[in-house]
Write a protein that holds these residues in place. Structure first.
Motif, PDB file in Angstrom:
ATOM      1  N   THR A  17      39.819  49.776  40.645  1.00 60.87           N
ATOM      2  CA  THR A  17      39.305  48.973  40.588  1.00 60.87           C
ATOM      3  C   THR A  17      37.630  48.901  41.568  1.00 60.87           C
ATOM      4  O   THR A  17      36.931  48.505  41.331  1.00 60.87           O
ATOM      5  CB  THR A  17      40.165  48.053  41.744  1.00 60.87           C
ATOM      6  OG1 THR A  17      41.421  47.968  40.830  1.00 60.87           O
ATOM      7  CG2 THR A  17      39.441  46.205  42.134  1.00 60.87           C
ATOM      8  N   LEU A  18      37.899  50.119  41.922  1.00 61.80           N
ATOM      9  CA  LEU A  18      36.651  49.971  43.465  1.00 61.80           C
ATOM     10  C   LEU A  18      35.426  50.965  42.495  1.00 61.80           C
ATOM     11  O   LEU A  18      34.150  50.616  42.104  1.00 61.80           O
ATOM     12  CB  LEU A  18      36.580  51.413  44.430  1.00 61.80           C
ATOM     13  CG  LEU A  18      37.461  50.897  45.309  1.00 61.80           C
ATOM     14  CD1 LEU A  18      38.057  52.226  46.529  1.00 61.80           C
ATOM     15  CD2 LEU A  18      36.620  50.082  46.637  1.00 61.80           C
ATOM     16  N   LEU A  19      36.005  52.205  40.957  1.00 62.00           N
ATOM     17  CA  LEU A  19      34.820  52.682  40.324  1.00 62.00           C
ATOM     18  C   LEU A  19      34.431  51.165  39.494  1.00 62.00           C
ATOM     19  O   LEU A  19      32.785  51.120  38.802  1.00 62.00           O
ATOM     20  CB  LEU A  19      35.885  53.388  39.492  1.00 62.00           C
ATOM     21  CG  LEU A  19      35.905  54.665  40.115  1.00 62.00           C
ATOM     22  CD1 LEU A  19      36.905  56.007  39.388  1.00 62.00           C
ATOM     23  CD2 LEU A  19      34.831  55.551  40.528  1.00 62.00           C
ATOM     24  N   LEU A  20      35.130  50.010  39.379  1.00 61.02           N
ATOM     25  CA  LEU A  20      35.008  49.793  37.870  1.00 61.02           C
ATOM     26  C   LEU A  20      33.674  48.202  39.373  1.00 61.02           C
ATOM     27  O   LEU A  20      32.808  47.918  38.151  1.00 61.02           O
ATOM     28  CB  LEU A  20      36.470  48.826  37.751  1.00 61.02           C
ATOM     29  CG  LEU A  20      36.411  49.618  36.322  1.00 61.02           C
ATOM     30  CD1 LEU A  20      37.952  48.191  36.544  1.00 61.02           C
ATOM     31  CD2 LEU A  20      35.897  49.952  35.052  1.00 61.02           C
ATOM     32  N   LEU A  21      33.903  48.127  39.979  1.00 64.10           N
ATOM     33  CA  LEU A  21      33.211  47.248  40.589  1.00 64.10           C
ATOM     34  C   LEU A  21      32.030  47.844  41.033  1.00 64.10           C
ATOM     35  O   LEU A  21      31.059  47.345  41.112  1.00 64.10           O
ATOM     36  CB  LEU A  21      34.113  47.031  42.032  1.00 64.10           C
ATOM     37  CG  LEU A  21      33.440  46.496  43.319  1.00 64.10           C
ATOM     38  CD1 LEU A  21      33.166  44.694  42.511  1.00 64.10           C
ATOM     39  CD2 LEU A  21      33.504  45.491  44.361  1.00 64.10           C
ATOM     40  N   ASN A  22      32.135  49.006  41.342  1.00 69.07           N
ATOM     41  CA  ASN A  22      30.537  49.932  41.145  1.00 69.07           C
ATOM     42  C   ASN A  22      29.748  50.176  39.924  1.00 69.07           C
ATOM     43  O   ASN A  22      28.609  50.301  40.413  1.00 69.07           O
ATOM     44  CB  ASN A  22      30.639  51.449  42.121  1.00 69.07           C
ATOM     45  CG  ASN A  22      29.846  51.923  42.422  1.00 69.07           C
ATOM     46  OD1 ASN A  22      28.950  51.770  42.645  1.00 69.07           O
ATOM     47  ND2 ASN A  22      29.641  53.907  42.819  1.00 69.07           N
ATOM     48  N   THR A  23      30.666  50.225  38.568  1.00 68.43           N
ATOM     49  CA  THR A  23      30.171  49.966  37.195  1.00 68.43           C
ATOM     50  C   THR A  23      29.046  49.094  37.568  1.00 68.43           C
ATOM     51  O   THR A  23      28.063  48.669  36.906  1.00 68.43           O
ATOM     52  CB  THR A  23      31.371  50.468  35.978  1.00 68.43           C
ATOM     53  OG1 THR A  23      31.867  51.797  36.721  1.00 68.43           O
ATOM     54  CG2 THR A  23      30.109  49.958  35.277  1.00 68.43           C
ATOM     55  N   VAL A  24      29.584  47.294  37.574  1.00 68.97           N
ATOM     56  CA  VAL A  24      29.518  46.272  37.807  1.00 68.97           C
ATOM     57  C   VAL A  24      27.905  45.584  38.833  1.00 68.97           C
ATOM     58  O   VAL A  24      27.297  45.614  38.025  1.00 68.97           O
ATOM     59  CB  VAL A  24      30.149  45.377  38.096  1.00 68.97           C
ATOM     60  CG1 VAL A  24      30.096  43.911  37.497  1.00 68.97           C
ATOM     61  CG2 VAL A  24      31.726  45.063  36.753  1.00 68.97           C
ATOM     62  N   LEU A  25      28.583  46.754  39.846  1.00 67.75           N
ATOM     63  CA  LEU A  25      26.928  46.808  40.887  1.00 67.75           C
ATOM     64  C   LEU A  25      25.652  47.427  40.618  1.00 67.75           C
ATOM     65  O   LEU A  25      24.654  46.651  40.360  1.00 67.75           O
ATOM     66  CB  LEU A  25      27.919  47.100  42.168  1.00 67.75           C
ATOM     67  CG  LEU A  25      28.429  46.020  43.094  1.00 67.75           C
ATOM     68  CD1 LEU A  25      29.307  46.858  44.091  1.00 67.75           C
ATOM     69  CD2 LEU A  25      27.705  44.123  42.745  1.00 67.75           C
ATOM     70  N   ALA A  26      26.221  48.142  40.096  1.00 65.09           N
ATOM     71  CA  ALA A  26      25.082  49.040  39.076  1.00 65.09           C
ATOM     72  C   ALA A  26      24.227  48.683  38.093  1.00 65.09           C
ATOM     73  O   ALA A  26      22.936  48.598  37.760  1.00 65.09           O
ATOM     74  CB  ALA A  26      25.688  50.959  39.022  1.00 65.09           C
ATOM     75  N   GLN A  27      25.222  48.353  36.995  1.00 63.22           N
ATOM     76  CA  GLN A  27      24.624  47.719  35.700  1.00 63.22           C
ATOM     77  C   GLN A  27      23.896  46.616  36.537  1.00 63.22           C
ATOM     78  O   GLN A  27      22.686  46.117  35.969  1.00 63.22           O
ATOM     79  CB  GLN A  27      25.623  47.009  35.364  1.00 63.22           C
ATOM     80  CG  GLN A  27      25.865  46.310  33.773  1.00 63.22           C
ATOM     81  CD  GLN A  27      26.954  46.084  32.791  1.00 63.22           C
ATOM     82  OE1 GLN A  27      27.705  45.638  33.588  1.00 63.22           O
ATOM     83  NE2 GLN A  27      26.617  46.026  31.361  1.00 63.22           N
ATOM     84  N   ASP A  28      24.378  45.528  37.573  1.00 57.02           N
ATOM     85  CA  ASP A  28      23.475  44.576  37.803  1.00 57.02           C
ATOM     86  C   ASP A  28      22.161  45.071  38.190  1.00 57.02           C
ATOM     87  O   ASP A  28      21.029  44.466  38.274  1.00 57.02           O
ATOM     88  CB  ASP A  28      24.456  43.438  38.939  1.00 57.02           C
ATOM     89  CG  ASP A  28      25.229  42.552  38.105  1.00 57.02           C
ATOM     90  OD1 ASP A  28      25.059  42.510  36.993  1.00 57.02           O
ATOM     91  OD2 ASP A  28      26.248  42.101  38.506  1.00 57.02           O
TER      92      ASP A  28
END
Length: 115
Positions: A28-39
């Motif tokens: 979950t943390l990795l997915l959240l980090n990926t979404v934030l990086a994408q934004d």
């Protein structure tokens, strides 16, 4: 007194549950980090395009200022065959001022003769 045999519950299911929860949290943390990086990348791209648009607007404003300078307008007019108007100004009769219209010299002559 009879001694009871105390049996411990098996540890394997509890350990598997904890490991599973930790893995789920990590994913979950990795997915959240990926979404934030994408934004963040999208935000950077938008900011750079906004900067480019501001530069274009400033360049167009400067170009408009150059084109509206009197010497440039005069030069463009002469290139199109226009000449400077050297005739005296004409006043319009609006009906309420009592004027009769005509050039400034004619107005001055009429006022001079009326007195």
């Amino acid at each position: 007194m009879a001694r009871r045999a105390f049996r411990r519950p098996p540890r394997a299911p509890f350990v598997l549950l904890v490991v599973g929860l930790m893995c789920g949290g990590l994913v979950t943390l990795l997915l959240l980090n990926t979404v934030l990086a994408q934004d963040s990348f999208r935000l950077t791209d938008l900011r750079s395009s906004i900067d480019e648009l501001h530069e274009q607007a400033a360049e167009q404003e400067n170009q408009l200022r150059r084109w509206t300078q009197p010497d440039v307008v005069d030069e463009q007019g002469r290139a199109q065959g226009l000449e400077e108007d050297k005739s005296p100004p004409k006043f319009l009769d609006t009906g309420g001022t009592g004027g009769t219209g005509g050039t400034a010299q004619e107005q001055a002559q009429k006022e001079g003769t009326d007195r």
